[in-house]
Design a protein around this motif. Structure first.
Motif, mmCIF file in Angstrom:
data_model
loop_
_atom_site.group_PDB
_atom_site.id
_atom_site.type_symbol
_atom_site.label_atom_id
_atom_site.label_comp_id
_atom_site.label_asym_id
_atom_site.label_seq_id
_atom_site.Cartn_x
_atom_site.Cartn_y
_atom_site.Cartn_z
ATOM 1 N N GLY A 1 -12.300 2.953 2.232
ATOM 2 C CA GLY A 1 -11.173 3.462 1.460
ATOM 3 C C GLY A 1 -11.512 3.665 -0.008
ATOM 4 N N GLN B 1 0.001 5.170 -9.938
ATOM 5 C CA GLN B 1 -0.180 5.176 -8.481
ATOM 6 C C GLN B 1 -1.660 5.130 -8.105
ATOM 7 O OE1 GLN B 1 1.593 4.676 -5.897
ATOM 8 N NE2 GLN B 1 3.604 4.728 -6.822
ATOM 9 N N ILE B 2 -2.502 5.814 -8.872
ATOM 10 C CA ILE B 2 -3.948 5.780 -8.595
ATOM 11 C C ILE B 2 -4.450 4.344 -8.706
ATOM 12 C CG2 ILE B 2 -6.230 6.497 -9.416
ATOM 13 C CD1 ILE B 2 -4.848 9.144 -10.353
ATOM 14 N N HIS C 1 -2.730 1.666 -8.474
ATOM 15 C CA HIS C 1 -2.107 0.856 -7.414
ATOM 16 C C HIS C 1 -2.881 0.989 -6.095
ATOM 17 C CE1 HIS C 1 0.946 -1.212 -5.127
ATOM 18 N NE2 HIS C 1 1.047 -0.173 -4.310
ATOM 19 N N VAL C 2 -3.255 2.211 -5.752
ATOM 20 C CA VAL C 2 -4.005 2.437 -4.515
ATOM 21 C C VAL C 2 -5.361 1.734 -4.597
ATOM 22 C CG1 VAL C 2 -5.174 4.184 -3.102
ATOM 23 C CG2 VAL C 2 -2.836 4.582 -3.892
ATOM 24 N N THR D 1 -4.935 -2.067 -4.399
ATOM 25 C CA THR D 1 -4.612 -2.514 -3.048
ATOM 26 C C THR D 1 -5.829 -2.436 -2.141
ATOM 27 O OG1 THR D 1 -2.322 -1.824 -3.346
ATOM 28 C CG2 THR D 1 -3.062 -2.178 -1.088
ATOM 29 N N LEU D 2 -6.582 -1.337 -2.236
ATOM 30 C CA LEU D 2 -7.801 -1.231 -1.437
ATOM 31 C C LEU D 2 -8.777 -2.350 -1.776
ATOM 32 C CD1 LEU D 2 -8.359 2.634 -1.522
ATOM 33 C CD2 LEU D 2 -7.967 1.242 0.531
ATOM 34 N N HIS E 1 1.361 4.746 1.369
ATOM 35 C CA HIS E 1 0.669 4.926 2.645
ATOM 36 C C HIS E 1 1.523 4.396 3.788
ATOM 37 C CE1 HIS E 1 -2.948 6.574 1.152
ATOM 38 N NE2 HIS E 1 -3.262 5.523 0.433
ATOM 39 N N PHE F 1 0.811 -1.205 0.000
ATOM 40 C CA PHE F 1 0.000 0.000 0.000
ATOM 41 C C PHE F 1 0.854 1.269 0.000
ATOM 42 C CE2 PHE F 1 -3.839 2.312 1.904
ATOM 43 C CZ PHE F 1 -4.490 2.316 0.694
ATOM 44 N N VAL G 1 -4.387 10.635 -3.085
ATOM 45 C CA VAL G 1 -4.871 10.350 -4.435
ATOM 46 C C VAL G 1 -5.085 11.658 -5.189
ATOM 47 C CG1 VAL G 1 -6.803 9.387 -5.752
ATOM 48 C CG2 VAL G 1 -5.831 8.100 -3.838
ATOM 49 N N ILE H 1 -6.425 9.026 2.616
ATOM 50 C CA ILE H 1 -6.240 8.601 1.228
ATOM 51 C C ILE H 1 -6.278 9.820 0.297
ATOM 52 C CG2 ILE H 1 -7.192 7.094 -0.579
ATOM 53 C CD1 ILE H 1 -8.015 5.181 1.609
ATOM 54 N N CYS I 1 -11.427 7.120 -1.919
ATOM 55 C CA CYS I 1 -10.628 7.246 -3.134
ATOM 56 C C CYS I 1 -11.463 7.889 -4.240
ATOM 57 C CB CYS I 1 -10.137 5.867 -3.554
ATOM 58 S SG CYS I 1 -8.862 5.888 -4.791
#
Length: 187
Positions: A74, A47-48, A50-51, A54-55, A10, A7, A36, A33, A78
């Motif tokens: 989350g 990266q967006i 990826h977040v 992961t969430l 973070h 994550f 973002v 978060i 986001c």
């Protein structure tokens, strides 16, 4: 898989708070978060994604119920951070939430309704291409035995009606005529 490692960027504190058994701690973590927004400003789609991934994978679809709740909060956070750009990531935001509609825990189904409500509220008319899956998920919750879940699904239903039966209705009728007829007769 280690959510704390995956994550990044973070902090481990955010990851732990998203998995906490206290709702307030999960909500505070979800507010973090906001990074973002920085990714949106930098046009950093990697990266967006990826977040969001992961969430979804490490939280919303986790075996641990508190992680699933944190993941749902989350994902909604986001979407809020993405703002008008949330439409670009709707499939990734919506799918794990819809999966949680089938959870055995009624509180988790309620959190899923709440998360999807917030995602739809931000995405607005961009949800129309996803209407079929939203309608399918929502129709299952309409008969939920838990009154809180049923209430949450009714709120989500009213919000969807704004977009389906509102000014966008002509567009929906062109692309989804049989669904629109079903939806109008259903309600």
């Amino acid at each position: 898989v280690n959510p704390e490692k995956d994550f990044a960027p973070h902090t481990p504190n955010i990851v732990r708070a998203l998995q906490d058994n206290l709702c307030e701690k999960r909500k505070v973590a979800a507010l973090e978060i906001k990074l973002v927004r920085e990714f949106v400003a930098q046009n950093n789609t990697v990266q967006i994604k990826h977040v969001i991934q992961t969430l979804s994978q490490e939280f919303a679809l986790s075996q641990h119920p508190h992680s699933r709740k944190g993941g749902l909060i989350g994902l909604a956070a986001c979407s809020i951070a993405l703002g008008k750009d949330s439409g670009l990531y709707l499939k990734e935001l919506i799918e794990p939430v819809l999966t949680c509609f089938n959870d055995a825990d009624s509180r988790l189904r309620y959190y899923a309704c709440e998360a999807l409500y917030n995602i739809v509220k931000v995405a607005r008319g961009a949800v129309l291409p996803h209407f079929n899956v939203l309608f399918d998920g929502l129709s299952k919750l309409a008969a939920d035995p838990d009154p809180n879940v049923k209430s949450g699904s009714e709120l989500l239903d009213r919000l969807l009606k704004v977009f389906v039966l509102g000014p966008h209705f002509v567009v929906v009728k062109v692309f989804l005529p049989s669904v629109c007829t079903t939806y109008k007769s259903y309600h």
